[in-house]
Design an enzyme around this catalytic site. Structure first.
Site: not given
Ligand code: PDD
Length: 287
Positions: A33, A52, A101, A151, A183, A207
């Protein structure tokens, strides 16, 4: 109010949108996503999110059901159809519906990937009052899988982390592995010490945030010192300030970790300045 969402080629009211129970995104979290923010009706960092998405797909041997031009057109169409001024666009590509499945990936020549997009309206997204007071976070063990650079929609542990934070009466949790911070549950983490901005280096452990890439570029352009390396939880608790970045929170100051106040316990000057620069520059470059 009912939204118009996009499902595999069609724009439909959310009540009519359908995905199969056999979809691998639903059964196996076999899906990736992206979340792109919208400010003033325009998309922030769109090329970064598209790049990405392709990286996540290729790491999982998954195809993309639409071209980049179509992807941009769909994002824009959803903004218009749903009257989004400020908000988010969620995009998910799944390996699709093999009709049953099975752990084995289906043949990509037979089963096409699925794609779904929807909007979330968030008026005043960039004027969040939390940015003036900052977030308080707790630390929790990072027990996620080893490919956090992809992601995927495997978000159970980050959700559990958010619930642990909620129960503790704070805003988020920072994930810690072998003593060092990886993170936040859904954002990248930073500390500031003696004017130096320190954030975890890129690897499979985190990420690769699109907001992170932009913020580090702006920080360097503003002659700030950036160190991309691991930092310990202890180092974080003794930092002058801290912050997180994500597409939905932009740059958000962090003022407390596990009950320990950072500096004066209020948003620090570096985080505050970076938030201003990020919002200004990103709005300027938005498409
Ligand atoms: N989340 N690290 C993780 C684990 C994340 O899920 C996200 C983003 C980030 C930051 O990435 P970016 O700057 O590209 O949004 C870092 C999104 C916003 C979400 O799951 O809603």
């Amino acid at each position: 109010m009912s939204r118009i969402v996009y499902v595999n080629g069609d724009y439909v009211p959310e009540e009519e949108a359908k995905v199969s129970v056999f979809d691998r995104g639903f059964l196996m979290a076999d899906a990736v996503y992206e979340v792109t923010s919208v400010l003033g009706g325009k998309l922030l960092d769109f090329p970064g999110h598209t790049a990405r998405l392709h990286r996540s797909l290729s790491e999982l041997d998954m195809g993309c059901p639409v071209t980049d031009e179509e992807l941009l057109a769909i994002h824009r169409e959803l903004v218009v159809r749903n009257g989004i001024v400020d908000g988010l666009i969620y995009l998910q590509v799944t390996r699709g519906n093999p009709g049953d499945r099975d752990f084995v990936f289906p043949d990509p020549a037979v089963v096409k990937p699925g794609i779904v997009l929807f909007t979330q309206s968030k008026p005043g997204l960039a004027e969040s009052p939390a940015a003036r007071t900052g977030w308080r976070v707790i630390s929790i063990p990072d027990i996620r899988w080893g490919r956090r650079d992809i992601k995927t929609v495997q978000l159970l542990y980050p959700s559990m982390g958010k619930m642990m934070a909620k129960k503790a009466g704070v805003d988020d949790a920072w994930l810690v592995e072998e003593g060092v911070v990886t993170e936040g549950t859904s954002n990248n983490a930073y500390i500031v010490k003696d004017g130096r901005i320190i954030t975890r280096n890129l690897s499979n452990d985190i990420l690769h945030g699109i907001t992170r890439a932009a913020v580090l570029r702006f920080a360097r352009e503003a002659q700030m010192t950036v160190e991309e390396r691991a930092f310990t939880l202890e180092e974080a608790k003794g930092a002058d300030e801290a912050f997180i970045t994500s597409a939905s929170a932009f740059v958000m100051p962090v003022v407390e970790i596990d009950g320990a106040k950072l500096g004066a316990g209020t948003p620090g000057p570096v985080a505050t300045r970076l938030r201003e620069i990020y919002l200004e520059e990103s709005r300027r470059a938005a498409i």
